[in-house]
Design an enzyme around this catalytic site. Structure first.
Site, PDB file in Angstrom:
ATOM      1  N   ASP A 331       0.649  -1.091   0.166  1.00 19.86           N
ATOM      2  CA  ASP A 331      -0.021   0.314  -0.053  1.00 19.86           C
ATOM      3  C   ASP A 331       0.996   1.288   0.037  1.00 19.86           C
ATOM      4  O   ASP A 331       1.802   1.356   0.890  1.00 19.86           O
ATOM      5  CB  ASP A 331      -0.799   0.046   0.969  1.00 19.86           C
ATOM      6  CG  ASP A 331      -0.097  -0.177   2.568  1.00 19.86           C
ATOM      7  OD1 ASP A 331       0.658  -1.091   2.893  1.00 19.86           O
ATOM      8  OD2 ASP A 331      -0.661   1.347   3.473  1.00 19.86           O
ATOM      9  N   GLU A 332       0.521   2.264  -0.638  1.00 19.27           N
ATOM     10  CA  GLU A 332       1.121   4.008  -0.869  1.00 19.27           C
ATOM     11  C   GLU A 332       2.584   3.654  -1.016  1.00 19.27           C
ATOM     12  O   GLU A 332       2.590   4.238  -0.190  1.00 19.27           O
ATOM     13  CB  GLU A 332       0.113   4.210   0.909  1.00 19.27           C
ATOM     14  CG  GLU A 332      -0.735   4.587   1.032  1.00 19.27           C
ATOM     15  CD  GLU A 332      -1.525   4.947   2.806  1.00 19.27           C
ATOM     16  OE1 GLU A 332      -1.656   5.776   2.736  1.00 19.27           O
ATOM     17  OE2 GLU A 332      -0.469   4.200   3.817  1.00 19.27           O
TER      18      GLU A 332
HETATM   19  N1  IFG Z   1      -3.780   3.982   5.039  1.00 15.18           N
HETATM   20  C1  IFG Z   1      -2.170   3.237   5.640  1.00 15.18           C
HETATM   21  C2  IFG Z   1      -2.034   2.388   6.735  1.00 15.18           C
HETATM   22  C3  IFG Z   1      -2.180   3.684   8.056  1.00 15.18           C
HETATM   23  C4  IFG Z   1      -4.253   3.750   7.797  1.00 15.18           C
HETATM   24  C5  IFG Z   1      -4.223   4.865   9.267  1.00 15.18           C
HETATM   25  C6  IFG Z   1      -3.893   1.624   4.770  1.00 15.18           C
HETATM   26  C7  IFG Z   1      -3.391   0.046   3.757  1.00 15.18           C
HETATM   27  C8  IFG Z   1      -4.150   4.763   6.508  1.00 15.18           C
HETATM   28  N2  IFG Z   1      -2.988   2.329   4.468  1.00 15.18           N
HETATM   29  O1  IFG Z   1      -4.243   1.803   5.366  1.00 15.18           O
HETATM   30  O2  IFG Z   1      -0.684   2.528   7.276  1.00 15.18           O
HETATM   31  O3  IFG Z   1      -1.933   4.920   7.831  1.00 15.18           O
HETATM   32  O4  IFG Z   1      -5.977   5.023   8.888  1.00 15.18           O
END
Ligand code: IFG
Length: 522
Positions: A331-332
């Site tokens: 992710d991200e």
């Molecule tokens: N998104 C990030 C997480 C976390 C989350 C906090 C995902 C898959 C926001 N990735 O959710 O690491 O930071 O709400």
């Protein structure tokens, strides 16, 4: 004399009504969560007494362990000294009987049939997991004080009738982010106990991120000695030795819970990059990070050492993980070019499969070529999850707007974030995984998972404020047919679990949407 007589009458009436008041006789009025598939009351009650024992059919160690689990849950509060015994036939009246039979195929691998008469509590299932889930129902049919750790006044009565029950989804889970803030083994075990009480069967552990690496990898020791030495806010962090991780896995396994470990990559990797200079594109280790930004880190997808690192990590983790899945995150990865990300995810899938496991990943991994058994965890972009469906992948539903446990209940919540949504208890309950995204159908979905990211919580008490009571709703969404689910009916059962959660020492958020006092006000 006259006064004394009337006082005696009053005392007698109180005793009778008191007895009647706590004599449950209508099984359909019980507040079981998740709601069972079918309940047929027979209008009487069964008494647990100091003559009651748990009889297990046959000699299997697993069934005896399940029986002992129930005895250990009932004895501290009831003081009845319930013992676990084996038997080759139905025991005498006044007892609890656990037995397995392959015949009842409708029950599947996790279902059970619980028949309670005045004389006997008869729990049958096709597999041990079904017996285990039937025990959770037995616990909920007894007064909530049964969950207390100290001896309580009886009586210990259960309404009679038959419950036939089995889950809709095979994957009913939660996730604990132990990377942003580290959670001790005992805190993880208490969450495992709570998941088991509500028939959930997966705990996904987010073991690495920018702020911390939490699992010992013997071939790369700095990951924990350095990468595990802090956390969000600059606290001491921490990590699980491989022995401690195995202890968590066994504790979960004994409660029919599978651990899905996650090593997030190629983004969310600053703890690893800070631990080993050679993993960085410029050959320099990064600083440890204690903030809550995301998307700034990336492994160097062009260096061969990156794949040796990943292979070493996955090999050691796979050896510690009896479950079939290893989660690779994905992710991200905002600091990884898409033309580098795609081949990276393709190659890492091969590494996981070569180490005997199947792949889980957040929905971005659907941009790569998914291997046959790779599962896509839908959290943010439906179009990614749909790409996974188009490749034939199964989807795990964790939509951030409905199921992210780190979302605040409302703008006044003490802990949590709200980038995705505010999620009050009703919003967390009022959705159907199979009807959320039209292109993601029931047959594409393996189940539901409610993740708790820990940027804003650092211990069990704070985590429970966000996890409970919403987790009970996710447990019901994973288990109970959507046709049987309705917020107005559920919230009354949930209100009755307030006492039970208190007895289980759960610091739940007392949502204003629920009439916890049972006065019918809300
Ligand atoms: N998104 C990030 C997480 C976390 C989350 C906090 C995902 C898959 C926001 N990735 O959710 O690491 O930071 O709400």
């Amino acid at each position: 004399m006259k006064f004394k007589k009337s006082a005696l009458y009053l005392l007698a009436l109180t005793a009778i009504f008191g007895q009647m008041a706590c004599t449950p006789t209508d099984l359909s009025k019980e507040n079981i969560i998740p709601k069972p598939v079918s309940v047929v009351p027979t209008g009487d009650s069964f008494d647990l007494t100091d003559q009651t024992d748990i009889y297990v059919q046959g000699e299997s160690a697993e069934q005896l362990q399940i029986g002992q689990y129930l005895a250990d849950k009932l004895n501290p509060s009831t003081g009845l000294g319930i013992e676990v015994k084996t038997t080759s036939e139905v025991p005498a009246s006044g007892n609890i009987y656990l037995s397995l039979s392959e015949n009842d195929t409708e029950l599947g691998d996790e279902g059970y049939e619980l028949t309670i008469t005045e004389k006997l509590v008869n729990l049958t299932a096709r597999k041990p997991a079904g017996l285990f889930y039937g025990l959770q129902t037995i616990r909920q049919l007894l007064p909530s004080k049964v969950e207390l750790a100290t001896a309580q006044q009886g009586p210990w009565k259960m309404a009679t009738g038959t419950i036939r029950d089995y889950p809709v989804y095979g994957y009913r889970g939660s996730m604990l982010d132990v990377a942003r803030h580290f959670f001790e083994v005992e805190e993880v075990k208490s969450l495992i106990d709570q998941l088991a009480a509500y028939k959930m069967n997966v705990l996904h552990l987010h073991l690495s991120d920018d702020q911390g690496w939490r699992i010992e990898i013997k071939s790369w020791p700095n990951l924990t000695t350095h990468g595990g030495s802090t956390e969000v806010g600059g606290g001491p962090g921490g990590f699980y030795t491989q022995e401690q991780y195995s202890d968590i896995v066994k504790y979960a396994q004994d409660r029919f819970i599978t651990i899905v470990p996650e090593i997030d990559m190629p983004g969310h990797t600053n703890a690893a990059l800070a631990s080993y200079p050679e993993l960085n594109a410029d050959g320099k280790a990064t600083e440890l990070y204690t903030g809550i930004e995301v998307g700034f880190s990336s492994l160097d997808t062009h260096k061969e050492i990156t794949y040796k690192f990943i292979d070493d990590v996955i090999r050691e983790l796979a050896a510690l993980t009896p479950g079939q899945y290893i989660h690779i995150g994905g992710d991200e990865s905002h600091s990884t070019k898409i033309e580098d990300y795609i081949p990276f995810i393709n190659r890492v899938q091969d590494i996981v499969i070569a180490n005997g496991k199947q792949v889980f990943g957040w929905d971005e991994i659907a941009l790569s070529t998914l291997k046959p058994n790779t599962v896509v965890q839908y959290w943010a972009k439906a179009e990614n999850a749909i790409k996974g469906v188009e490749q034939g992948a199964k989807v795990l539903m964790s939509p951030s707007k409905n199921a992210y446990l780190d979302m605040q209940y409302d703008s006044t919540s003490t802990f949590g974030l709200h980038w995705a949504a505010y999620i009050e208890v009703d919003k967390g309950y009022n959705w159907d995984p199979a009807n959320l995204v039209p292109e993601i159908k029931r047959e594409n979905i393996i189940g539901i998972e409610a993740p708790l990211w820990s940027e804003t919580v650092s211990n069990r008490y704070e985590a429970e404020y966000l996890i409970f009571p919403r987790l009970l709703g996710y447990a019901e969404i994973g288990w109970t047919p959507v046709e049987l689910r309705n917020w107005d009916e559920y919230k009354v059962r949930l209100a009755n679990h307030g006492e039970r959660m208190k007895a289980m020492n759960i610091s739940f958020y007392p949502s204003k949407l629920v009439d916890w006092e049972g006065t019918g006000k809300k």
